[in-house]
Design an enzyme around this catalytic site. Sequence first.
Site, PDB file in Angstrom:
ATOM      1  N   ASP B  42       0.856  -1.179   0.000  1.00 48.98           N
ATOM      2  CA  ASP B  42       0.000   0.000   0.000  1.00 48.98           C
ATOM      3  C   ASP B  42       0.897   1.235   0.000  1.00 48.98           C
ATOM      4  O   ASP B  42       1.694   1.428   0.917  1.00 48.98           O
ATOM      5  CB  ASP B  42      -0.884  -0.033   1.263  1.00 48.98           C
ATOM      6  N   ASP B 136      -2.918   2.418  -6.067  1.00 51.86           N
ATOM      7  CA  ASP B 136      -1.847   2.451  -5.071  1.00 51.86           C
ATOM      8  C   ASP B 136      -1.801   1.267  -4.127  1.00 51.86           C
ATOM      9  O   ASP B 136      -1.060   1.286  -3.171  1.00 51.86           O
ATOM     10  CB  ASP B 136      -1.926   3.755  -4.267  1.00 51.86           C
ATOM     11  N   GLU B 137      -2.605   0.247  -4.360  1.00 50.65           N
ATOM     12  CA  GLU B 137      -2.441  -0.926  -3.507  1.00 50.65           C
ATOM     13  C   GLU B 137      -2.737  -2.202  -4.274  1.00 50.65           C
ATOM     14  O   GLU B 137      -3.492  -2.204  -5.240  1.00 50.65           O
ATOM     15  CB  GLU B 137      -3.290  -0.845  -2.229  1.00 50.65           C
TER      16      GLU B 137
END
Lengths: 370, 393
Positions: B42, B136-137
């Site tokens: 993350d 983003d993860e």
Amino acid sequence: MKATIERATLLKSLGHVQSVVERRNTIPILSNVLIDASGDGTIKLMATDLDLQIVENVQAQVEVPGATTVSAHTLFDIARKLPEGSQVRLEAADGKMLVQAGRARFNLQTLPRDDFPIIAEGPLPTSFELPAAALVQIIDKTRFAISTEETRYYLNGIFLHVAEDPAPVLKAAATDGHRLARVTVARPDGAEGMPDIIIPRKCIAELRKLLDEVDGSVRIDLSPTKVRFDLGNAVLTSKLIDGTFPDYSRVIPTGNDKLLKIDPRSFEEGVDRVATIATEKTRAVKVAVEKDKITLSVTSPENGTAAEEVPGDYAATPIEIGFNARYLLDILGQIEGDSVEVHLADAAAPTLIREDEKAPALYVLMPMRV
Amino acid sequence: MPYEESQGSSDRVVPLSFKRLSWHKRPMTDASAKPRKIIHVDMDAFYASVEQRDDPALRGKPIAVGGGGPRGVVAAASYEARKFGVRSAMPGGQARRLCPDLLFVRARFDAYRAVSQQIRAIFERFTDAIQPLSLDEAYLDVTDNKLGIASATYIAQEIRRLIREETGLTASAGVSCNKLIAKLASDQNKPDGLCIVKPEEAEAFMAAMPVARIHGVGPVTARRMHSLGIHSGADLKAWPMQALQRHFGKSASFYYAAARGMDDRPVREREVRKSISVEDTFETDIGAEEQLVTELTKIADRLWTRVTASRATGRTVTLKIKLGDFRILTRSRTLSGPPVNAEDLLTIGAALLRAELPLPIGARLLGLGMSNLVDPDGEEDEEEEAQLRLAFG
């Protein structure tokens, strides 16, 4: 309002009226039927979905004229379950309507009649009459081809227009993009100069049901936006589809030079038989046409294969072509004579089907790739 | 409340619960299955960090990405801003009140996408079993990885190092035996942290976990659990399956397993897309038909662009209306075939809209979505192909 009506009369009329009412409504009053008892001994029943409106007059003993609205489906269900031959008493007062027959009593919620929406017809300048039988023919021979594709809403009805062919005619056409059906009848007096109209599928369905009970003629009044069918006891008013029907004449082939003449019953039964093993995924029936016979076959990956030979008159080059079995059956089911002409070009071109040159109905069917 | 007892009785009373129970027990009782190694990576305050990286003037300052307009919401907040209580999804006005010095930065999704691709390339050096959750993860299954590295911890460290070196940004990672715990773990030592939860530690890790943090327990469920006295994983674990089912229905089996640190959901490399939608929030609420249709036209165009880009096409069109008082109306219609262009889409959308007019109050948001997606390479399509069409031109 106080009135008494025979259960059978009420049931029959509600049967017509309630099918106009949509099952689910966001506007409560659209679920209701307007019941208007007048002093002259008739009750007017009326229902609408805002696009289609039906008004039906039935005989009744009216003690106190008046009008109210109650749930159409509920009243219909009640009428269905009341004892045969019973007299139904309707009494409206204080926001309720009492329905009484035999020892059964229902007290139904009502909504004020003044809130009941009525389609504003506006002027309907074109007026003509058509024999009920002609109207039945027009509908039966075209309605199966009406598109259900909502995105092509302008195909969701029967297109009606007049033409000089060179004799003055009235033509009705329907298509779903895969097949086309067209019926041509002599132009009735009064139809000259009528605007091209598209009558919505739901109106067609209701009209067709009502026509079963009409012997004489139907009076049709229309404008570019509305149409009204006067069937005597019942009057159907519908908004028309606001769209442009495609120029269908360009998809009717004129140069198909391979002519098959065949008995429509044997053809239909053969297709029906081999299609037994067709599944939802494989609806295609292959038609191999050669000298004086055709071979129908279906191949289903799940079920296996089926084939049947049907004799016919054919002298041109042999051809193999595939059709959706359902579409073929829809068309053959409308052929009444003992011979049908199938005009073929090639396996990817529109095929023309008709009884003969003089037949009022004509069908165009696009093949399937097989 | 001892669990064994109630399990026995609940199985007899409600056969259905047995099925659910056994499904979730499978990965644990199946001795032959070796524990998986799952990493959840993350990025830390992703959008905000990219902005701070690219503009030195923003470094060390409280910034919010998005949320600058009258109706905007914060898409991301820097750690400096978070100290003031600024959070993502918070209306811009509220964020400004919490942090008067907050700098609003316009979102640059192209830049975020570029970084996202860089990160993905780093993941791919280790495994192809990557399930991105957003830009983003992502979850990674490194049980069998390309480099034959046995230690998932080592891989997680390497990934964090490579991300720092190659993008100049920091990431946090969680390592464990399933997605549920890996995700919770990555949150544990944020920012720039690493947390490892070994399979034998899973139950203890979950016992201390507030239920509201479990991915899959939303705010509403969390409130319901709190009212039942369930606050931690340990509280949750005390509840027998049957009782959970009574309160939470279908989701009960997930909560039941989660309380025990169990989660056998695989890392899906390609999540099958179920729907595509586009929505727009207006600067002021609108109620006039003409204006609504104008907005819907724009939305239908944008949706169609996305539909064509994704090559998928759907048969169900859904209209979403968020009213001024945040009430949400959704109306949908399923067609016999997918719309063929933006006008088709608009026709359906406008019909759904008109059926709702007049709106009780103005709308603050309109959205249009397409679901019931048809695989363009699917059989159904071939069948349609086989039927030739009349050429109306």
